[in-house]
Design a protein around this motif. Structure first.
Motif, PDB file in Angstrom:
ATOM      1  N   GLN A  35       0.662  -1.167   0.039  1.00 10.63           N
ATOM      2  CA  GLN A  35      -0.068  -0.258  -0.704  1.00 10.63           C
ATOM      3  C   GLN A  35       0.797   1.060   0.113  1.00 10.63           C
ATOM      4  OE1 GLN A  35      -2.505  -0.333   3.082  1.00 10.63           O
ATOM      5  NE2 GLN A  35      -3.747  -1.759   2.349  1.00 10.63           N
ATOM      6  N   LEU A  36       1.947   1.799   0.883  1.00  8.14           N
ATOM      7  CA  LEU A  36       2.940   2.776   0.961  1.00  8.14           C
ATOM      8  C   LEU A  36       3.753   2.382  -0.538  1.00  8.14           C
ATOM      9  CD1 LEU A  36       4.603   2.419   4.062  1.00  8.14           C
ATOM     10  CD2 LEU A  36       2.821   3.835   3.494  1.00  8.14           C
ATOM     11  N   LEU A  37       4.129   1.593  -1.042  1.00 12.18           N
ATOM     12  CA  LEU A  37       4.688   1.595  -2.753  1.00 12.18           C
ATOM     13  C   LEU A  37       3.839   2.095  -3.769  1.00 12.18           C
ATOM     14  CD1 LEU A  37       7.122   0.416  -4.207  1.00 12.18           C
ATOM     15  CD2 LEU A  37       6.107  -1.521  -5.101  1.00 12.18           C
ATOM     16  N   THR A  38       2.160   1.683  -4.078  1.00 10.40           N
ATOM     17  CA  THR A  38       1.320   2.510  -4.659  1.00 10.40           C
ATOM     18  C   THR A  38       0.825   3.564  -3.950  1.00 10.40           C
ATOM     19  OG1 THR A  38       0.495  -0.195  -5.064  1.00 10.40           O
ATOM     20  CG2 THR A  38      -1.045   1.319  -5.547  1.00 10.40           C
ATOM     21  N   PHE A  39       1.078   3.867  -2.705  1.00  9.14           N
ATOM     22  CA  PHE A  39       1.078   5.125  -2.911  1.00  9.14           C
ATOM     23  C   PHE A  39       2.358   6.380  -3.584  1.00  9.14           C
ATOM     24  CE2 PHE A  39       1.885   8.686   0.124  1.00  9.14           C
ATOM     25  CZ  PHE A  39       0.295   9.595   0.149  1.00  9.14           C
ATOM     26  N   PHE A  40       3.710   6.203  -2.421  1.00  4.14           N
ATOM     27  CA  PHE A  40       4.584   7.172  -3.556  1.00  4.14           C
ATOM     28  C   PHE A  40       4.552   6.535  -4.959  1.00  4.14           C
ATOM     29  CE2 PHE A  40       5.944   6.407   0.197  1.00  4.14           C
ATOM     30  CZ  PHE A  40       5.769   7.129   1.253  1.00  4.14           C
ATOM     31  N   ILE A  41       4.275   6.017  -6.241  1.00  2.30           N
ATOM     32  CA  ILE A  41       4.063   5.609  -6.970  1.00  2.30           C
ATOM     33  C   ILE A  41       3.681   6.735  -7.647  1.00  2.30           C
ATOM     34  CG2 ILE A  41       3.485   4.046  -9.409  1.00  2.30           C
ATOM     35  CD1 ILE A  41       5.556   2.142  -7.694  1.00  2.30           C
ATOM     36  N   MET A  42       1.957   6.168  -7.095  1.00  5.01           N
ATOM     37  CA  MET A  42       0.943   7.290  -7.722  1.00  5.01           C
ATOM     38  C   MET A  42       1.346   8.989  -7.110  1.00  5.01           C
ATOM     39  SD  MET A  42      -1.369   5.029  -8.959  1.00  5.01           S
ATOM     40  CE  MET A  42      -2.188   3.890  -9.236  1.00  5.01           C
ATOM     41  N   THR A  43       1.657   9.328  -6.141  1.00  5.21           N
ATOM     42  CA  THR A  43       2.172  10.347  -5.678  1.00  5.21           C
ATOM     43  C   THR A  43       3.853  10.848  -6.454  1.00  5.21           C
ATOM     44  OG1 THR A  43       2.600  10.139  -3.689  1.00  5.21           O
ATOM     45  CG2 THR A  43       0.159  10.424  -3.983  1.00  5.21           C
ATOM     46  N   PHE A  44       4.166  10.175  -7.291  1.00  8.12           N
ATOM     47  CA  PHE A  44       5.274  10.815  -7.666  1.00  8.12           C
ATOM     48  C   PHE A  44       5.472  11.791  -8.714  1.00  8.12           C
ATOM     49  CE2 PHE A  44       9.205  10.063 -10.397  1.00  8.12           C
ATOM     50  CZ  PHE A  44       9.709  10.778  -9.752  1.00  8.12           C
ATOM     51  N   ASN A  45       5.953  13.229  -9.002  1.00  7.52           N
ATOM     52  CA  ASN A  45       5.825  14.474  -9.562  1.00  7.52           C
ATOM     53  C   ASN A  45       6.528  13.986 -10.691  1.00  7.52           C
ATOM     54  OD1 ASN A  45       4.974  16.167 -11.186  1.00  7.52           O
ATOM     55  ND2 ASN A  45       4.559  17.143  -9.402  1.00  7.52           N
ATOM     56  N   ALA A  46       6.728  13.611 -11.947  1.00  9.03           N
ATOM     57  CA  ALA A  46       8.401  14.100 -12.304  1.00  9.03           C
ATOM     58  C   ALA A  46       8.172  15.039 -12.813  1.00  9.03           C
ATOM     59  CB  ALA A  46       8.092  12.502 -13.248  1.00  9.03           C
ATOM     60  N   SER A  47       9.244  15.994 -12.111  1.00  4.33           N
ATOM     61  CA  SER A  47       9.352  17.244 -12.938  1.00  4.33           C
ATOM     62  C   SER A  47      10.329  17.449 -14.054  1.00  4.33           C
ATOM     63  CB  SER A  47       9.450  18.615 -11.361  1.00  4.33           C
ATOM     64  OG  SER A  47      10.708  18.320 -10.659  1.00  4.33           O
ATOM     65  N   SER A  48      10.609  18.594 -14.834  1.00  5.95           N
ATOM     66  CA  SER A  48      11.676  18.622 -15.688  1.00  5.95           C
ATOM     67  C   SER A  48      13.062  19.004 -14.234  1.00  5.95           C
ATOM     68  CB  SER A  48      11.290  19.913 -16.724  1.00  5.95           C
ATOM     69  OG  SER A  48      11.069  20.902 -15.592  1.00  5.95           O
ATOM     70  N   MET A  49      14.342  18.822 -15.185  1.00 11.72           N
ATOM     71  CA  MET A  49      15.327  18.859 -14.437  1.00 11.72           C
ATOM     72  C   MET A  49      15.325  20.311 -14.483  1.00 11.72           C
ATOM     73  SD  MET A  49      18.342  16.721 -16.493  1.00 11.72           S
ATOM     74  CE  MET A  49      18.714  18.036 -16.147  1.00 11.72           C
TER      75      MET A  49
END
Length: 162
Positions: free
Chosen positions: A24-38
């Motif tokens: 559940q924690l792994l799913t939460f962090f994957i879903m909330t990860f925001n890949a921003s530009s460099m």
């Protein structure tokens, strides 16, 4: 008084609940990860949004191309500036500095050094020390009084990987 030995029973830990929480924690962090530009300092000058071509007065920087050619054992064999000035032997780097200085003097604008760029096209087998010496040659010159006269500030390298 004699103590009776204690019998140890195997303790079984049910890991099902812990594994559920980890997933559940792994799913939460994957879903909330925001890949921003460099993040960085990119000096890109984009044209203004206009429909009239006459309104676009963007001045592209002057470009001096310098080719460093490798000879035997990675030593430098020649320097070609802007495709027509070739320096083969002797004080090649001093002559390259003189060429860059005359190009900047021909413009007549003291701010032209900030606008002018040098693009290096370097052979793969050339020793690194020659590249550094060439960068120093186009960057500036030491005056007789010990002061440094800056020439070029923007230096880039041609991509030869294609």
């Amino acid at each position: 008084m004699r103590l009776a030995p204690i019998e140890h029973k195997d303790i079984k830990v049910d890991l099902t609940a812990m594994i559920d929480i980890v997933f559940q924690l792994l799913t939460f962090f994957i879903m909330t990860f925001n890949a921003s530009s460099m993040e960085g300092d990119f000096t890109i000058r984009m044209p203004l949004a206009t429909t009239n071509a006459e309104q676009m007065d963007i001045v592209l920087p002057d470009l001096i191309t310098v080719e460093l050619r490798a000879g035997n054992n990675g030593n430098i064999s020649s320097i070609v500036a802007d495709g027509n000035e070739t320096y083969i032997e002797g004080d090649m780097f001093q002559r390259l500095t003189d060429y860059v200085e005359t190009q900047l003097a021909g413009v007549g604008d003291p701010e032209s050094a900030k606008k002018t760029e040098v693009e290096f096209d370097i052979d793969f087998g050339l020793k690194y020390s020659y590249t550094v010496t060439a960068i120093e040659a186009v960057s500036g010159r030491v005056q007789p009084d010990g002061s440094i006269k800056k020439l070029i500030e923007k230096i880039k390298f041609k991509d030869n990987s294609k």
